[in-house]
Design a protein around this motif. Structure first.
Motif, PDB file in Angstrom:
ATOM      1  N   PRO A 121       0.807  -1.230   0.000  1.00 39.06           N
ATOM      2  CA  PRO A 121       0.000   0.000   0.000  1.00 39.06           C
ATOM      3  C   PRO A 121       0.832   1.268   0.000  1.00 39.06           C
ATOM      4  CG  PRO A 121       0.117  -0.878   2.212  1.00 39.06           C
ATOM      5  CD  PRO A 121       0.898  -1.831   1.347  1.00 39.06           C
ATOM      6  N   TYR A 122       2.109   1.138  -0.315  1.00 41.73           N
ATOM      7  CA  TYR A 122       2.982   2.303  -0.378  1.00 41.73           C
ATOM      8  C   TYR A 122       3.909   2.155  -1.577  1.00 41.73           C
ATOM      9  CZ  TYR A 122       5.418  -1.221   2.440  1.00 41.73           C
ATOM     10  OH  TYR A 122       5.941  -2.393   2.912  1.00 41.73           O
ATOM     11  N   GLU A 123       4.757   3.113  -1.794  1.00 40.31           N
ATOM     12  CA  GLU A 123       5.587   3.181  -2.998  1.00 40.31           C
ATOM     13  C   GLU A 123       6.580   2.029  -3.079  1.00 40.31           C
ATOM     14  OE1 GLU A 123       8.475   6.428  -5.303  1.00 40.31           O
ATOM     15  OE2 GLU A 123       7.600   6.886  -3.350  1.00 40.31           O
ATOM     16  N   LYS A 124       6.772   1.535  -4.305  1.00 36.26           N
ATOM     17  CA  LYS A 124       7.768   0.496  -4.574  1.00 36.26           C
ATOM     18  C   LYS A 124       8.982   1.100  -5.269  1.00 36.26           C
ATOM     19  CE  LYS A 124       4.174  -2.954  -5.628  1.00 36.26           C
ATOM     20  NZ  LYS A 124       3.726  -3.928  -6.648  1.00 36.26           N
ATOM     21  N   ASP A 125      10.111   0.413  -5.122  1.00 31.63           N
ATOM     22  CA  ASP A 125      11.333   0.840  -5.812  1.00 31.63           C
ATOM     23  C   ASP A 125      11.574   0.065  -7.101  1.00 31.63           C
ATOM     24  OD1 ASP A 125      11.901   2.725  -3.901  1.00 31.63           O
ATOM     25  OD2 ASP A 125      13.280   1.444  -2.774  1.00 31.63           O
ATOM     26  N   ASN A 126      10.935  -1.109  -7.229  1.00 26.23           N
ATOM     27  CA  ASN A 126      11.134  -1.909  -8.435  1.00 26.23           C
ATOM     28  C   ASN A 126       9.957  -2.857  -8.621  1.00 26.23           C
ATOM     29  OD1 ASN A 126      11.753  -4.560  -7.037  1.00 26.23           O
ATOM     30  ND2 ASN A 126      13.449  -3.320  -6.239  1.00 26.23           N
ATOM     31  N   GLU A 127       9.910  -3.499  -9.782  1.00 23.90           N
ATOM     32  CA  GLU A 127       8.784  -4.356 -10.145  1.00 23.90           C
ATOM     33  C   GLU A 127       8.748  -5.667  -9.371  1.00 23.90           C
ATOM     34  OE1 GLU A 127       9.209  -6.308 -14.054  1.00 23.90           O
ATOM     35  OE2 GLU A 127      11.215  -5.398 -14.134  1.00 23.90           O
ATOM     36  N   TYR A 128       9.817  -6.018  -8.691  1.00 21.91           N
ATOM     37  CA  TYR A 128       9.885  -7.296  -7.987  1.00 21.91           C
ATOM     38  C   TYR A 128       9.303  -7.222  -6.575  1.00 21.91           C
ATOM     39  CZ  TYR A 128      13.274  -8.039 -11.727  1.00 21.91           C
ATOM     40  OH  TYR A 128      13.886  -8.118 -12.948  1.00 21.91           O
ATOM     41  N   GLN A 129       9.103  -6.026  -6.091  1.00 22.57           N
ATOM     42  CA  GLN A 129       8.580  -5.872  -4.740  1.00 22.57           C
ATOM     43  C   GLN A 129       7.089  -6.179  -4.711  1.00 22.57           C
ATOM     44  OE1 GLN A 129       9.998  -1.889  -3.956  1.00 22.57           O
ATOM     45  NE2 GLN A 129      11.854  -2.648  -2.970  1.00 22.57           N
ATOM     46  N   ALA A 130       6.663  -6.883  -3.659  1.00 22.44           N
ATOM     47  CA  ALA A 130       5.271  -7.309  -3.543  1.00 22.44           C
ATOM     48  C   ALA A 130       5.002  -7.687  -2.097  1.00 22.44           C
ATOM     49  CB  ALA A 130       4.993  -8.499  -4.472  1.00 22.44           C
ATOM     50  N   ASN A 131       3.734  -7.937  -1.803  1.00 19.80           N
ATOM     51  CA  ASN A 131       3.344  -8.310  -0.440  1.00 19.80           C
ATOM     52  C   ASN A 131       3.315  -9.826  -0.257  1.00 19.80           C
ATOM     53  OD1 ASN A 131       2.607  -7.752   2.203  1.00 19.80           O
ATOM     54  ND2 ASN A 131       0.430  -7.739   1.746  1.00 19.80           N
ATOM     55  N   GLY A 132       4.037 -10.536  -1.086  1.00 18.84           N
ATOM     56  CA  GLY A 132       4.134 -11.983  -0.970  1.00 18.84           C
ATOM     57  C   GLY A 132       5.286 -12.481  -1.822  1.00 18.84           C
ATOM     58  N   SER A 133       5.672 -13.712  -1.629  1.00 22.09           N
ATOM     59  CA  SER A 133       6.824 -14.268  -2.342  1.00 22.09           C
ATOM     60  C   SER A 133       6.503 -14.549  -3.805  1.00 22.09           C
ATOM     61  CB  SER A 133       7.294 -15.556  -1.659  1.00 22.09           C
ATOM     62  OG  SER A 133       6.330 -16.587  -1.831  1.00 22.09           O
ATOM     63  N   SER A 134       7.546 -14.654  -4.606  1.00 25.72           N
ATOM     64  CA  SER A 134       7.428 -15.044  -6.020  1.00 25.72           C
ATOM     65  C   SER A 134       8.183 -16.348  -6.212  1.00 25.72           C
ATOM     66  CB  SER A 134       8.034 -13.961  -6.925  1.00 25.72           C
ATOM     67  OG  SER A 134       7.413 -12.716  -6.706  1.00 25.72           O
ATOM     68  N   GLY A 135       7.720 -17.180  -7.141  1.00 22.79           N
ATOM     69  CA  GLY A 135       8.407 -18.446  -7.335  1.00 22.79           C
ATOM     70  C   GLY A 135       7.913 -19.237  -8.521  1.00 22.79           C
ATOM     71  N   LEU A 136       8.534 -20.384  -8.752  1.00 20.69           N
ATOM     72  CA  LEU A 136       8.175 -21.263  -9.866  1.00 20.69           C
ATOM     73  C   LEU A 136       8.550 -22.692  -9.505  1.00 20.69           C
ATOM     74  CD1 LEU A 136      10.844 -21.100 -12.687  1.00 20.69           C
ATOM     75  CD2 LEU A 136      11.205 -20.079 -10.438  1.00 20.69           C
ATOM     76  N   PHE A 137       7.946 -23.638 -10.211  1.00 21.83           N
ATOM     77  CA  PHE A 137       8.215 -25.049  -9.956  1.00 21.83           C
ATOM     78  C   PHE A 137       9.474 -25.498 -10.689  1.00 21.83           C
ATOM     79  CE2 PHE A 137       3.600 -24.818  -9.212  1.00 21.83           C
ATOM     80  CZ  PHE A 137       3.562 -25.344  -7.924  1.00 21.83           C
ATOM     81  N   VAL A 138      10.266 -26.312 -10.001  1.00 21.67           N
ATOM     82  CA  VAL A 138      11.497 -26.875 -10.559  1.00 21.67           C
ATOM     83  C   VAL A 138      11.608 -28.319 -10.099  1.00 21.67           C
ATOM     84  CG1 VAL A 138      12.674 -24.631 -10.517  1.00 21.67           C
ATOM     85  CG2 VAL A 138      12.936 -26.210  -8.585  1.00 21.67           C
ATOM     86  N   GLU A 139      12.498 -29.071 -10.744  1.00 26.93           N
ATOM     87  CA  GLU A 139      12.829 -30.409 -10.271  1.00 26.93           C
ATOM     88  C   GLU A 139      14.246 -30.364  -9.710  1.00 26.93           C
ATOM     89  OE1 GLU A 139      10.931 -33.892 -12.231  1.00 26.93           O
ATOM     90  OE2 GLU A 139      10.950 -32.573 -13.992  1.00 26.93           O
ATOM     91  N   VAL A 140      14.384 -30.902  -8.516  1.00 30.39           N
ATOM     92  CA  VAL A 140      15.643 -30.792  -7.771  1.00 30.39           C
ATOM     93  C   VAL A 140      16.395 -32.114  -7.772  1.00 30.39           C
ATOM     94  CG1 VAL A 140      16.622 -30.471  -5.448  1.00 30.39           C
ATOM     95  CG2 VAL A 140      14.914 -28.876  -6.330  1.00 30.39           C
ATOM     96  N   PHE A 141      17.706 -31.999  -7.898  1.00 33.52           N
ATOM     97  CA  PHE A 141      18.618 -33.144  -7.849  1.00 33.52           C
ATOM     98  C   PHE A 141      19.667 -32.869  -6.780  1.00 33.52           C
ATOM     99  CE2 PHE A 141      16.740 -32.827 -11.955  1.00 33.52           C
ATOM    100  CZ  PHE A 141      16.596 -34.121 -12.438  1.00 33.52           C
ATOM    101  N   VAL A 142      20.090 -33.891  -6.103  1.00 36.74           N
ATOM    102  CA  VAL A 142      21.190 -33.788  -5.146  1.00 36.74           C
ATOM    103  C   VAL A 142      22.308 -34.704  -5.641  1.00 36.74           C
ATOM    104  CG1 VAL A 142      21.947 -34.156  -2.783  1.00 36.74           C
ATOM    105  CG2 VAL A 142      19.657 -33.244  -3.231  1.00 36.74           C
ATOM    106  N   LYS A 143      23.432 -34.111  -5.984  1.00 35.01           N
ATOM    107  CA  LYS A 143      24.554 -34.838  -6.578  1.00 35.01           C
ATOM    108  C   LYS A 143      24.086 -35.635  -7.800  1.00 35.01           C
ATOM    109  CE  LYS A 143      28.071 -36.065  -4.284  1.00 35.01           C
ATOM    110  NZ  LYS A 143      28.828 -34.802  -4.498  1.00 35.01           N
ATOM    111  N   ASN A 144      23.296 -34.974  -8.640  1.00 33.43           N
ATOM    112  CA  ASN A 144      22.807 -35.514  -9.911  1.00 33.43           C
ATOM    113  C   ASN A 144      21.789 -36.645  -9.749  1.00 33.43           C
ATOM    114  OD1 ASN A 144      24.826 -33.759 -10.867  1.00 33.43           O
ATOM    115  ND2 ASN A 144      25.204 -35.036 -12.648  1.00 33.43           N
ATOM    116  N   LYS A 145      21.337 -36.910  -8.547  1.00 35.46           N
ATOM    117  CA  LYS A 145      20.294 -37.917  -8.325  1.00 35.46           C
ATOM    118  C   LYS A 145      18.973 -37.212  -8.066  1.00 35.46           C
ATOM    119  CE  LYS A 145      23.335 -41.453  -6.331  1.00 35.46           C
ATOM    120  NZ  LYS A 145      23.614 -42.292  -5.126  1.00 35.46           N
ATOM    121  N   TYR A 146      17.928 -37.742  -8.667  1.00 39.22           N
ATOM    122  CA  TYR A 146      16.625 -37.100  -8.564  1.00 39.22           C
ATOM    123  C   TYR A 146      16.163 -37.036  -7.114  1.00 39.22           C
ATOM    124  CZ  TYR A 146      11.907 -35.671  -9.708  1.00 39.22           C
ATOM    125  OH  TYR A 146      10.737 -34.962  -9.798  1.00 39.22           O
ATOM    126  N   TYR A 147      15.702 -35.838  -6.708  1.00 38.86           N
ATOM    127  CA  TYR A 147      15.259 -35.667  -5.321  1.00 38.86           C
ATOM    128  C   TYR A 147      13.811 -35.219  -5.208  1.00 38.86           C
ATOM    129  CZ  TYR A 147      15.920 -35.037  -0.307  1.00 38.86           C
ATOM    130  OH  TYR A 147      15.832 -35.162   1.065  1.00 38.86           O
TER     131      TYR A 147
END
Length: 593
Positions: free
Chosen positions: A233-259
Motif C-alpha cells: 500500500p505504499y511506494e515500490k522501488d522496483n517491479e519485484y517488490q510485492a506483499n508476498g513471495s514469487s516463485g516457480l516449480f522446478v525439479e531438484v537433484f542432489v549430486k545428480n540424483k533425482y530428489y
C-alpha cells in the motif's frame, strides 16, 4: 565458533570437495537442443529439460563439446557422431533409451524428459543432516547448477555457482523430503546477488519441498492469489517488490540424483516489502527504521490480544515472535513498536473502545480486509497464529502495520499435517475457531469500527468475480496441475515420495475446487448484506465523481502508487484491476450526469 563446530565445518568441506571431484569425473557432458543434459551416472539416467511449449513429437539435436568424442544411438538404432538429429515421437511416454559410446566403453541410459527447469545441488545429504543436527542455522559449501532452456538466470541455459546451503524449516526439516535454503557466494564466501529465473536480484533463496501438501501446489497457488489481491500500500522501488513471495516449480537433484518436485522462491524480507534500511548512528549503533516480525506459534501475543509484560526484550525472539529485520545481532532487537501495536488493537485497548480516528493510523484498512477475507475464504487457521508477517515500513515516520501471508500449505480443505477436512461441517468461513484466532477483525466487524463492514464488502465485491472467483481459482489450480503432469514431474514425485503425494492429482483438484465453491458461497452470503462505503469512481473519496478522480486514476496507472487513492473506488468497473477501462467508466459516468 567453538572447536567442535570448526572441526565439523572442516570435515564437511573436505567431504564436499572429494565427492565433487568423483562425481564430475564420472558424467559425460553433452547437450540436446543446446540445453545441457543432466547425467545420473550412478543410475544411468539422462534428464533432459525441454522448452515449456515442446510438442510431444520433436527433433532432438545432440551436440558435444569439441574436445569430446562420443557416439550416440537412440534405443536400438544406429550409431551416430555428434552433432546428430534424432526424432522423438512422444517424449511423454517415458520409453526411450540412449546408448553412448566413449572410446571402448558403451553405456545404456534411460532418457527422462521434462518441461520444468532443473536445479542440482552438489552436496552430501549426510553432511547436510549432520550440519543441521549440530546447528540448524549452519550452512555448508556446495555447488549449484541450474539447467533452464529459457536461460532466465544470467542469460545462460547452464548456470553454475558456488553456494552455501542448509536444511531449513522449523518443522518441515523433520519431514523425509527436506526443504533447502541456498545462498549464492563467491570464492571468498561473500554473498552474491543474482536474478535467479528472472526473479528479483538477491543472494538468498528457498527450495520449498511442499511435503504436507498432496497436490504440491497449495502454497504457490495461494501466494499467487494473495499477490493478485493484496499489493504493497505504499511506494515500490522496483517491479519485484510485492506483499508476498514469487516463485516457480522446478525439479531438484542432489549430486545428480533425482530428489523431487520443488517450488523455487524468494523470501519475505526487507527488500521484498521495500522496508526502509536501518541507519548508522553514533558509536556504530544501528537505528532501526523498517521492521519485520514473523509469528512462530500460537499465543496471546501472536494473535494480538496481549503479551507477557515481563518477557525479555533483549534478543530477536519475544513472546513467540521472531524479528526478521533488522537481524544483525541481539543489540538491534526492537520490540516496542510491536508492543505498542498490540496495545492499540488488543481487547483492552482504550483507543479501540473510544473508536478513535487514531486507530486508522495503525492499520492499512484494505490490507487488513484482504487478510481477513483470505483467512476465512480459504480457512487459513494456521496463518492466524504463525505463518504471517507484520511489518512497519518506517517507524521514524509512521507506525502502520502491514499483514503479509506466507506458507499457506494448510488451505483448500487440508490441515497443516495434510489430513483432509473437505466435508467437515465444523470448519467453515467465519466459524468460532477463526473468530477467536483473529479477534481484531471480528471486533471491527461487530462494532463496525471505521465502517469496517463496508470496507470488507467493497473488497469482496472487487475480487469475488475475478481474482477470487471460483472459476479463476479453478483455472489457476488446473493450470499448475497441467504443468506438473505434462512435464512428468508429478509422476516422478509420486514415485520418489509416494506416501505424501496425491495418488490422483485430478481428483485432489476436484475436491479443492468443490470445497472452495462452498466457502465462496459462505463469504458471499455473509458480506453481501453489508453496505458499500465508497462511491465507485470516487477515487479520492471526496464525495464527488469528477475529473479529479480521472486524474488520480491516471496518475496511479502511470506511477503504480499515489497518496490518497481509494483503490476499491478507483476500480470503477469492479474487474479487480485499475487501468484505462476504469477511466472510461468514470468518464462515462460524468457525461451521463
Amino acid at each position: 565458533m567453538g572447536k567442535r563446530l570448526k572441526a565439523v565445518m572442516v570435515l564437511l568441506i573436505i567431504l564436499f570437495l572429494q565427492q565433487t571431484v568423483i562425481a564430475n569425473a564420472q558424467a559425460p557432458e553433452f547437450m540436446i537442443n543446446d540445453v545441457p543434459v543432466l547425467v545420473d551416472a550412478e543410475n544411468n539416467i539422462l534428464y533432459v529439460s525441454l522448452l515449456p511449449d515442446t510438442e510431444k513429437s520433436f527433433k532432438a539435436i545432440v551436440t558435444t563439446k569439441d574436445s569430446l568424442t562420443m557416439q550416440f544411438a537412440l534405443d536400438n538404432g544406429n550409431w551416430h557422431n555428434a552433432p546428430h538429429k534424432f526424432n522423438i515421437e512422444n517424449w511423454q511416454d517415458g520409453n526411450y533409451t540412449m546408448r553412448i559410446k566413449s572410446g571402448k566403453k558403451e553405456t545404456v541410459y534411460t532418457l527422462v524428459f521434462s518441461t520444468l527447469p532443473f536445479v542440482n545441488i552438489d552436496v552430501s545429504m549426510t553432511a547436510l543432516r549432520n550440519a543441521h543436527d549440530e546447528d540448524a542455522s549452519m550452512k555448508i559449501p556446495a555447488e549449484l547448477r541450474v539447467i533452464d532452456p529459457l536461460a532466465r538466470t544470467a542469460g545462460t541455459t547452464d548456470y553454475r555457482h558456488h553456494i552455501a546451503t542448509r536444511i531449513r524449516g522449523q518443522h518441515s526439516s523433520e519431514f523425509k523430503k527436506k526443504p533447502f535454503g541456498i545462498e549464492l557466494r563467491d570464492s571468498a564466501e561473500e554473498t552474491v546477488d543474482e536474478h535467479m529465473f528472472g526473479l528479483r536480484n538477491d543472494d538468498d533463496w528457498v527450495l520449498d519441498a511442499m511435503w504436507v501438501d498432496p497436490a504440491r501446489m497449495r502454497n504457490r497457488t495461494m501466494t499467487d492469489l494473495w499477490n493478485s489481491v493484496s499489493d504493497l500500500p505504499y511506494e515500490k522501488d522496483n517491479e519485484y517488490q510485492a506483499n508476498g513471495s514469487s516463485g516457480l516449480f522446478v525439479e531438484v537433484f542432489v549430486k545428480n540424483k533425482y530428489y523431487g518436485l520443488y517450488c523455487f522462491t524468494d523470501k519475505i524480507d526487507r527488500k521484498k516489502l521495500n522496508l526502509k534500511k536501518s541507519q548508522a548512528g553514533d558509536d556504530d549503533t544501528i537505528i532501526p527504521r523498517g521492521l519485520l516480525y514473523r509469528g512462530r506459534k500460537y499465543n496471546e501475543a501472536t494473535v494480538l490480544r496481549s503479551y507477557d509484560e515481563n518477557a525479555s526484550e533483549d534478543t530477536l525472539r519475544w513472546c513467540d515472535w521472531l524479528q526478521e529485520y533488522p537481524d544483525d545481532n541481539n543489540a538491534v532487537a526492537t520490540w516496542q513498536p510491536l508492543k505498542d501495536f498490540i496495545d492499540v488493537v488488543s481487547d483492552d485497548s482504550k483507543v479501540y473502545h473510544q473508536l478513535s480516528e487514531e486507530y486508522m493510523e495503525w492499520l492499512y484498512p484494505e490490507n487488513l480486509a484482504d487478510y481477513f477475507l483470505f483467512v476465512n475464504a480459504f480457512y487459513l487457521k494456521e496463518n492466524t497464529m504463525k505463518n504471517y508477517f507484520l511489518s512497519f515500513v518506517n517507524i521514524k515516520k509512521q507506525h502502520r502495520a502491514l499483514f503479509t501471508l506466507w506458507d499457506m500449505d494448510a488451505s483448500f480443505g487440508r490441515k497443516g499435517d495434510s489430513t483432509p477436512f473437505f466435508d467437515d461441517s465444523t470448519r467453515y468461513a467465519f466459524d468460532e475457531t477463526l473468530k477467536k484466532r483473529i479477534g481484531l477483525t471480528n471486533r471491527l466487524m461487530e462494532d463496525n469500527t471505521f465502517h469496517f463492514k463496508s470496507i470488507l464488502h467493497d473488497r469482496w465485491e472487487s475480487v469475488k468475480n475475478n481474482q477470487l472467483s471460483v472459476s479463476n481459482v479453478e483455472k489457476t489450480l488446473r493450470t499448475y496441475a497441467k504443468l506438473l503432469t505434462k512435464s512428468g514431474a508429478f509422476a516422478r514425485e509420486q514415485a520418489k515420495w509416494g506416501e505424501s503425494a496425491a495418488p490422483d492429482l485430478d481428483a485432489e483438484i476436484d475436491q479443492m475446487v468443490n470445497w472452495y465453491a462452498r466457502q465462496w458461497d459462505m463469504v458471499e452470503k455473509k458480506l453481501k448484506k453489508y453496505p458499500r462505503i465508497y462511491t465507485l469512481g470516487d477515487a479520492n473519496n471526496d464525495g464527488d465523481v469528477d475529473v479529479t478522480d480521472i486524474a488520480m486514476i491516471a496518475a496511479y496507472i502511470l506511477d503504480g502508487t499515489i497518496d490518497g487513492l481509494t483503490k476499491t473506488a478507483a476500480d470503477s468497473n469492479l474487474d479487480g484491476i485499475i487501468n484505462v477501462m476504469d477511466i472510461s467508466t468514470v468518464a462515462a459516468s460524468i457525461l451521463e450526469e
